[in-house]
Design a protein around this motif. Structure first.
Motif, PDB file in Angstrom:
ATOM      1  N   ALA A 248       1.183  -1.322   0.132  1.00  0.00           N
ATOM      2  CA  ALA A 248       0.318   0.305  -0.090  1.00  0.00           C
ATOM      3  C   ALA A 248       0.886   1.746  -0.560  1.00  0.00           C
ATOM      4  O   ALA A 248       0.891   2.196  -0.615  1.00  0.00           O
ATOM      5  CB  ALA A 248      -0.722   0.069   1.449  1.00  0.00           C
TER       6      ALA A 248
ATOM      7  N   LYS B 203       0.702   4.008  -2.768  1.00  0.00           N
ATOM      8  CA  LYS B 203       0.469   5.575  -2.475  1.00  0.00           C
ATOM      9  C   LYS B 203       1.466   6.227  -3.698  1.00  0.00           C
ATOM     10  O   LYS B 203       1.733   7.251  -3.559  1.00  0.00           O
ATOM     11  CB  LYS B 203       0.257   5.761  -1.256  1.00  0.00           C
ATOM     12  CG  LYS B 203       0.569   6.875  -0.632  1.00  0.00           C
ATOM     13  CD  LYS B 203       0.014   7.872   0.338  1.00  0.00           C
ATOM     14  CE  LYS B 203      -0.486   8.689   0.532  1.00  0.00           C
ATOM     15  NZ  LYS B 203      -0.872   8.854   2.288  1.00  0.00           N
TER      16      LYS B 203
ATOM     17  N   TYR C 252      -4.563   0.519  -7.497  1.00  0.00           N
ATOM     18  CA  TYR C 252      -4.483   0.994  -7.106  1.00  0.00           C
ATOM     19  C   TYR C 252      -4.896   3.147  -7.421  1.00  0.00           C
ATOM     20  O   TYR C 252      -4.636   2.606  -9.094  1.00  0.00           O
ATOM     21  CB  TYR C 252      -3.032   1.879  -6.428  1.00  0.00           C
ATOM     22  CG  TYR C 252      -3.409   3.133  -5.296  1.00  0.00           C
ATOM     23  CD1 TYR C 252      -3.665   3.178  -4.253  1.00  0.00           C
ATOM     24  CD2 TYR C 252      -3.144   4.226  -5.922  1.00  0.00           C
ATOM     25  CE1 TYR C 252      -2.971   3.697  -2.948  1.00  0.00           C
ATOM     26  CE2 TYR C 252      -2.688   5.277  -5.671  1.00  0.00           C
ATOM     27  CZ  TYR C 252      -2.679   5.435  -3.768  1.00  0.00           C
ATOM     28  OH  TYR C 252      -2.608   6.527  -2.687  1.00  0.00           O
TER      29      TYR C 252
ATOM     30  N   PHE D 100      -7.309   1.314  -2.454  1.00  0.00           N
ATOM     31  CA  PHE D 100      -6.121  -0.138  -2.771  1.00  0.00           C
ATOM     32  C   PHE D 100      -7.095  -1.350  -2.993  1.00  0.00           C
ATOM     33  O   PHE D 100      -7.346  -1.184  -1.956  1.00  0.00           O
ATOM     34  CB  PHE D 100      -5.088   0.776  -1.586  1.00  0.00           C
ATOM     35  CG  PHE D 100      -3.974  -0.343  -1.297  1.00  0.00           C
ATOM     36  CD1 PHE D 100      -3.744  -0.451  -2.619  1.00  0.00           C
ATOM     37  CD2 PHE D 100      -3.992  -1.673  -1.029  1.00  0.00           C
ATOM     38  CE1 PHE D 100      -1.909  -1.530  -2.779  1.00  0.00           C
ATOM     39  CE2 PHE D 100      -3.207  -2.606  -0.652  1.00  0.00           C
ATOM     40  CZ  PHE D 100      -2.398  -2.077  -1.201  1.00  0.00           C
TER      41      PHE D 100
END
Length: 199
Positions: free
Chosen positions: A32, A36, A135, A151
């Motif tokens: 994650a 990001k 994502y 996500f």
């Protein structure tokens, strides 16, 4: 004595389960974090989309996205992206290019800031039922009035060894929405397997 041994065995088994869950949580959080950091939000005059940082050359970054998110852009349009630190950057419009025969496009922006770029995986090594993460930045709607990054975990449901129309080869069951086009498809190690195109 037998009961105690069973109890100890059960405790040992439970500790293995807990440690596996912890490892999985750590892996998910790590992926994650990668997602990001490498994804950017693209703002066009027509619709918003997502892109992935794939290369850095001095102060110039290369972004990979779905071509259908860019194809309406014309000379003179204003086009910018937002990186994960909340900074906005102007896209170099003369750098926009379509990758031949596939629904992919690239463009550059310049920044003196240091951003992470994607590490590439090997899509050919993927198999049906492999877990993947998508994502992206869905468009606002009646329920969610702001674009909030998503996500999404899912798994590969089909793989084609041949190019389908626009180059689509990997099918997956991750929940996706308009605006997430151009976002990353990452494997369990955070490696880039592909770019999300259509639902």
């Amino acid at each position: 004595m037998l009961k105690r041994n069973i109890f100890i065995t059960l405790l040992f088994f439970l500790s293995i389960l807990v440690s596996r869950k912890t490892v999985k949580a750590e892996i998910k959080n790590e992926v994650a974090s990668i997602a990001k950091s490498i994804n950017v939000k693209i703002f066009t005059p027509y619709s918003d989309a997502t892109g992935v940082l794939v290369k850095k050359d001095s102060n110039k970054y290369l972004v990979l996205t779905a071509w259908h998110a860019l194809e309406g852009v014309q000379k003179g349009d204003s086009l910018e992206i937002e990186t994960n630190d909340g900074s906005f950057h102007n896209v170099l419009l003369d750098s926009i290019e379509k990758i031949e025969n596939v629904d992919l496009g690239i463009f550059n922006f310049e920044s003196s800031k240091k951003y992470k770029v994607a590490d590439f995986g090997v899509p050919q090594d993927s198999e049906i039922a492999d877990k993947v993460y998508v994502y992206g930045f869905p468009l606002p709607n009646n329920s969610v009035e702001q674009s909030i990054a998503r996500f999404e975990l899912g798994q590969i449901t089909g793989i084609s060894s041949k190019y389908n129309k626009d180059g689509y080869q990997i099918l997956y069951d991750n929940s996706t929405l308009p605006g997430m086009s151009g976002g990353s498809i990452l494997d369990m190690n955070g490696k880039l397997l592909g770019i999300h195109g259509r639902s």
